[in-house]
Each structure stands twice: as structure tokens, then as C-alpha cells.
Write a protein that holds these residues in place. Structure first.
Motif, mmCIF file in Angstrom:
data_model
loop_
_atom_site.group_PDB
_atom_site.id
_atom_site.type_symbol
_atom_site.label_atom_id
_atom_site.label_comp_id
_atom_site.label_asym_id
_atom_site.label_seq_id
_atom_site.Cartn_x
_atom_site.Cartn_y
_atom_site.Cartn_z
ATOM 1 N N ARG A 4 -35.315 -0.047 -10.950
ATOM 2 C CA ARG A 4 -35.125 -0.522 -9.581
ATOM 3 C C ARG A 4 -36.448 -1.162 -9.160
ATOM 4 N NH1 ARG A 4 -31.152 0.370 -6.055
ATOM 5 N NH2 ARG A 4 -30.293 1.842 -7.563
ATOM 6 N N ILE A 12 -38.711 -4.454 -7.399
ATOM 7 C CA ILE A 12 -38.633 -5.448 -6.336
ATOM 8 C C ILE A 12 -39.923 -6.275 -6.296
ATOM 9 C CG2 ILE A 12 -36.964 -4.187 -4.938
ATOM 10 C CD1 ILE A 12 -39.201 -3.110 -3.247
ATOM 11 N N ILE A 39 -33.960 -8.074 -6.349
ATOM 12 C CA ILE A 39 -34.001 -6.744 -6.952
ATOM 13 C C ILE A 39 -33.567 -6.829 -8.411
ATOM 14 C CG2 ILE A 39 -31.651 -6.196 -6.190
ATOM 15 C CD1 ILE A 39 -32.637 -3.274 -5.799
ATOM 16 N N GLU A 84 -32.060 -4.279 -10.743
ATOM 17 C CA GLU A 84 -31.461 -2.942 -10.644
ATOM 18 C C GLU A 84 -30.493 -2.710 -11.801
ATOM 19 O OE1 GLU A 84 -28.415 -0.512 -7.656
ATOM 20 O OE2 GLU A 84 -29.204 -2.461 -7.091
ATOM 21 N N THR A 87 -28.152 -7.293 -10.516
ATOM 22 C CA THR A 87 -29.366 -8.087 -10.418
ATOM 23 C C THR A 87 -29.062 -9.534 -10.797
ATOM 24 O OG1 THR A 87 -31.681 -8.178 -11.114
ATOM 25 C CG2 THR A 87 -30.112 -7.541 -12.784
#
Length: 333
Positions: A153, A155, A236, A238, A254
Motif C-alpha cells: 500500500r 503512495i 496508490i 495497492e 492500482t
């Protein structure tokens, strides 16, 4: 009662997103707003057409026309308004993490048990349809016994300088995956080990790498990087893999589920959690509020977003942060 009259306590960027989401749900009425910043309060009141504006959440909670509140204060400021709202008999949508300490989480859980209102913790990933479908497949026995899990996860760095002065990536974001892993396995975490990396010299490290051991023997690894390069074309990155004795599930939310190329660069914005359509928010956050409103209007305790589950996820993530500081495995329970 066919409509839930709701106030929002805390009007930072995510409190505003909560308000934008509430505005699009027919059986919730945005009735009141609360923040200690006068200019922000007036601005948000104008934006949403709300006239009940409060600088003190106690004043909002004293209003008999308020049925429920959304609490979007910083995580270390959840405890007092959550307990006060529950003691006032309001239904409470409390953003994750439930609290900043295990002790405060226990106080909130106890207050919920004594309240006539319900308490729902906003772990939004449980409303991502990909994870819900994974949960369904696991409950059907399609992959056998879970033996290993892994998540990512990550960012972009541009999102996080202000956030990292308030909360770190393990409790700030890996708690999502921790909660999901607890949900998917139906098990409890018994130990945590983590390492962190400080890239930019902020209050909290930019990167957290975590390992959990579950009581049933499964292991998990969680990657949380809050400093992806500025030119990263997606909001993101993810992913999650769940490995069982008889099968595997892989989840990806994603880039490139949507790609928009403009004069600046390629963008892949969020299409899952709180995308904006015609001025209101949709996605998993909307589904969360629909679920919360349904339970509150029916006077039923939630099966998803239970405070006990949120407290367990918090305890595991705080143990991971302690492990990173101490350089050793931390036992839980």
C-alpha cells in the motif's frame, strides 16, 4: 425514522470528503458541521448549505435533532468526542484508526457497549468489492487454509509531508491491510516485527515494512512506502496476495485501472474508494455510509467495522511500530 440526521466533527481534508459523500446519500441528511477553525467552518457551511455550525463538539452533541456523527479528527483526538457522542446516545461513524493507544481503544469499545447508539469504525477497505469478493471466496473454502499473506500500500511523496508530522505509515496505512488480514483469516495476530526507513527527516519514517505471525501459524508481510517519486502516475499502488493450502487469491487496485493522459503526464486516479461524480463522492466510502445508515436506522449493531476488530488491528500496528523502535519481535496477547 427514514432519514439519519448527521453531523461531521473535524473538517480537515477527509472530513470534507465525508461531507461530500453524505450529500449524495438519500437516507442521510448533513445537518451540522464542527471544527475549531472559524474560517474553515464558515467556508464549509457555505459549501454544503449547512447552517448548524459549531466550534465545540459538545454543542453539536447537545442538539436533539442530531441522530449521528461522523468523527474525522486526528487519530489522537478520537477518544473524547467518540465517548461523548456515545454517552449522548448518538450513532457514531469513527474514522480509523479507532484511537492512538490500546487503552483509549478499550475505553471507546466500553463506551459503545453502554450506549444506545451504534459505533462503526471506518475501515473503508472492507467495502472495496475486490476484498469483499476475496472474503466470500475464502469463506466458501475455495483456497483451503490460509498460510501466507502479503500486501503493498504505497503512495506518492507529495501526499505525505504534512501527514508524516502526525502519523506514521504503519498505523496510518498498513492498518488497512492489518484489518483486512484479520478479517480474511478470522484469526488473531500473536507477534509483530517491523523495520522503518527515514527518507526525508520528518517526524515519522517514510517507509514501514512489517511481518505478523497469526495464532493459527500463518505469516504476513506488509509494505507501506509513503515516498513514491513525484512523477509516479498513480495515486496508490495497492495489492494483496493470499496463499492457501488449495489456492491463491491476488488483489490489485492500482495503475492502470484508469489512465488519463493530459498535457502534464499520465494520471491514474482513484476509481475505488471515494471518486467524485457530479460533486458528490461515490465508491467504497459511499457504500460504507449506506451500510452505517442502514444499521443505525434499524438500531442494529454492525457486523463490519466492529470496534473490537478495529482495536485488534490498532494493537497489532502499534506493536509493529514498537518493534521497529526496539529492533525486536513484539509478542501480542
Amino acid at each position: 425514522m427514514s432519514q439519519l440526521r448527521m453531523g461531521v466533527i473535524g473538517l480537515g481534508w477527509f472530513g470534507e470528503i465525508h461531507a461530500e459523500t453524505i450529500m449524495g446519500i438519500p437516507n442521510i441528511k448533513l445537518e451540522a458541521l464542527c471544527t475549531r477553525t472559524p474560517d474553515r467552518l464558515a467556508e464549509q457551511g457555505r459549501k454544503f448549505g449547512v447552517t448548524k455550525l459549531h466550534a465545540d463538539y459538545h454543542d453539536l452533541l447537545a442538539d436533539p435533532d442530531i441522530d449521528a456523527v461522523s468523527i474525522c479528527t486526528m487519530w489522537d483526538q478520537h477518544t473524547a468526542p467518540a465517548i461523548a457522542a456515545l454517552e449522548a446516545g448518538k450513532h457514531v461513524f469513527l474514522e480509523k484508526p479507532i484511537a492512538s493507544t490500546v487503552e483509549d481503544a478499550a475505553r471507546i469499545v466500553a463506551a459503545a457497549k453502554a450506549s444506545k447508539g451504534i459505533l462503526f469504525i471506518g475501515h473503508v477497505v472492507r467495502f472495496n468489492p475486490r476484498y469483499r469478493m476475496a472474503k466470500q471466496a475464502i469463506d466458501e473454502g475455495r483456497i483451503g487454509r490460509i498460510v501466507a499473506l502479503s500486501s503493498r500500500r504505497n503512495i506518492p511523496a507529495a501526499w505525505t509531508p504534512t501527514i508524516l508530522e502526525k502519523i506514521g505509515p504503519i498505523v496510518g496505512d498498513a492498518i488497512h491491510d492489518t484489518d483486512i488480514m484479520l478479517w480474511l483469516t478470522g484469526d488473531r495476530i500473536v507477534s509483530a516485527y517491523a523495520q522503518t526507513v527515514d527518507v526525508r527527516g520528518l517526524k515519522h519514517p517514510d517507509i514501514g515494512q512489517t511481518m505478523f505471525r497469526f495464532a493459527g501459524g500463518a505469516t504476513a508481510t506488509l509494505e507501506t512506502v509513503w515516498c513514491m517519486p513525484e512523477k509516479t502516475p498513480f495515486d496508490i499502488d495497492e495489492r494483496m496476495s493470499i496463499i492457501g493450502t488449495e489456492g491463491i487469491i491476488h488483489i490489485q487496485d492500482t495503475f492502470p485501472n484508469l489512465a488519463i493522459v493530459d498535457g502534464d503526464k499520465l494520471h491514474s486516479p482513484d476509481t475505488t474508494y471515494w471518486p467524485m461524480f457530479d460533486g458528490v463522492r461515490g465508491g467504497a466510502l459511499r457504500d460504507e455510509f449506506v451500510y452505517f445508515a442502514g444499521k443505525a436506522l434499524a438500531g442494529e449493531q454492525p457486523d463490519i467495522g466492529r470496534p473490537e476488530d478495529a482495536a485488534a488491528a490498532l494493537e497489532a500496528c502499534l506493536a509493529a511500530e514498537e518493534s521497529a523502535r526496539a529492533g525486536t519481535v513484539i509478542r501480542i496477547g
